[in-house]
Design a protein around this motif. Structure first.
Motif, short mmCIF file in Angstrom:
data_model
loop_
_atom_site.label_atom_id
_atom_site.label_comp_id
_atom_site.label_asym_id
_atom_site.label_seq_id
_atom_site.Cartn_x
_atom_site.Cartn_y
_atom_site.Cartn_z
N THR A 96 0.79 -1.23 0.00
CA THR A 96 0.00 0.00 0.00
C THR A 96 0.83 1.28 0.00
O THR A 96 0.25 2.35 -0.17
N ARG A 97 2.14 1.23 0.21
CA ARG A 97 2.90 2.49 0.26
C ARG A 97 3.00 3.11 -1.13
O ARG A 97 3.09 2.41 -2.14
N LYS A 98 3.01 4.45 -1.17
CA LYS A 98 3.07 5.13 -2.46
C LYS A 98 4.50 5.15 -3.01
O LYS A 98 4.72 4.93 -4.19
N ASN A 99 5.44 5.41 -2.13
CA ASN A 99 6.84 5.52 -2.54
C ASN A 99 7.47 4.13 -2.66
O ASN A 99 7.53 3.40 -1.67
N PRO A 100 7.93 3.72 -3.85
CA PRO A 100 8.48 2.36 -3.99
C PRO A 100 9.70 2.10 -3.11
O PRO A 100 9.91 0.97 -2.69
N VAL A 101 10.48 3.15 -2.80
CA VAL A 101 11.65 2.94 -1.94
C VAL A 101 11.22 2.49 -0.55
O VAL A 101 11.79 1.57 0.04
N ARG A 102 10.14 3.11 -0.04
CA ARG A 102 9.63 2.69 1.27
C ARG A 102 9.12 1.27 1.22
O ARG A 102 9.32 0.49 2.15
N SER A 103 8.44 0.91 0.11
CA SER A 103 7.97 -0.47 -0.04
C SER A 103 9.12 -1.45 0.05
O SER A 103 9.03 -2.47 0.74
N VAL A 104 10.23 -1.12 -0.64
CA VAL A 104 11.38 -2.03 -0.63
C VAL A 104 11.93 -2.15 0.78
O VAL A 104 12.28 -3.24 1.24
N MET A 105 11.98 -1.02 1.53
CA MET A 105 12.53 -1.07 2.88
C MET A 105 11.66 -1.90 3.81
O MET A 105 12.15 -2.69 4.62
#
Lengths: 172, 100
Positions: free
Chosen positions: A23-32
């Protein structure tokens, strides 16, 4: 009791983290978040006495695949990414479909009882032979041919990735 | 002792969250990560079965799944790079070249 408490913690955190990943918008946060998720899944494998699988979960998934994802995310234009909507217009349909299938599967699993004679790889056996050795013995005798096919799959993946991502050189 | 059913429920939940992400996200990278999430959900149930049946073959299967996941990630991300080079977008809505 303590085992159930541990399992409850890991189950709750794994479900929460997988929800955050999708659900996160920023893909970098999703990866983290996914990095943290993979470490929790590795701990769950340790809990199931699968040390070797936990180690390759951390090395291959967290160490190799996620770094690859992070590199590709860096190539994309994040400024544009943050302006548009994250879900498709008909996302309630997707939510309904996945929730319905989940409800069906969980109802089936609730009445599932494991009736099978225990195999020969008991905890005592693995403790005596060590887990990696026991796994390696099966892998290099019974599953030698699939193991060779796996190496071929990796070779084709390397060549394919190079061919696909190579910049085309114009010859005029 | 934690019952096997709990592990299977956790595995099903992670798998269906991955399905939800794959069906509803626009960003092709997040869709790819959802596929990895689904593979991990299956791995949890395989390791749990392997532990409760006292048979190491489930973990051999997990080993091969991780191999295929690595190969799939490399190929898929190369395809994404090639797509991004042509369209300069990561959104699946705007990729409609194959539409008749």
């Amino acid at each position: 009791m303590l085992a159930k408490l541990f399992f409850g913690y890991y189950a709750a955190v794994i479900i929460l983290l997988s929800l955050l990943v999708v659900t996160r918008k920023n893909p970098v946060r999703s990866v983290m978040w996914m990095l943290l998720l993979f470490f929790h899944i590795a701990s769950l494998y340790l809990f199931l006495n699968a040390e070797f699988i936990a180690a390759i979960q951390v090395i291959v998934y967290a160490g190799a695949i996620l770094v690859l994802f992070l590199f590709v995310v860096l190539l994309l234009n994040l400024r544009e990414e943050l302006k548009v909507k994250r879900f498709i217009g008909s996302w309630p349909a997707g939510l309904f479909v996945s929730a319905a299938i989940l409800a069906i599967v969980i109802n089936v699993i609730r009445s599932f009882v494991l009736v099978a004679p225990p195999g020969r790889y008991s905890i005592e056996y693995i403790k005596e032979a060590t887990h990696t050795k026991a796994l390696g013995t099966i892998l290099y005798t019974e599953y030698l041919f699939p193991f060779e096919i796996a190496s071929l799959v990796l070779l084709i993946a390397i060549i394919g990735a190079i061919v696909l991502a190579k910049r085309k050189t114009r010859s005029h | 002792m934690v019952p096997l059913n709990w592990y299977l429920m956790l595995s099903a939940t992670v798998f269906m969250i991955g399905v939800f992400g794959f069906l509803t996200r626009k960003n092709i990278i997040i869709m790819f990560m959802s596929v990895e999430l689904m593979l991990n959900g299956v791995n949890i149930s395989l390791v749990a079965f392997s532990h409760y049946l006292q048979d190491l073959r489930g973990q051999i299967l997990v080993f091969f799944i991780i191999t295929v996941a690595a190969a799939e990630a490399a190929i898929g991300l190369a395809i994404i790079i090639a797509l991004f080079r042509n369209k300069s977008t990561a959104h699946v809505d705007e990729m409609n070249e194959m539409k008749g």
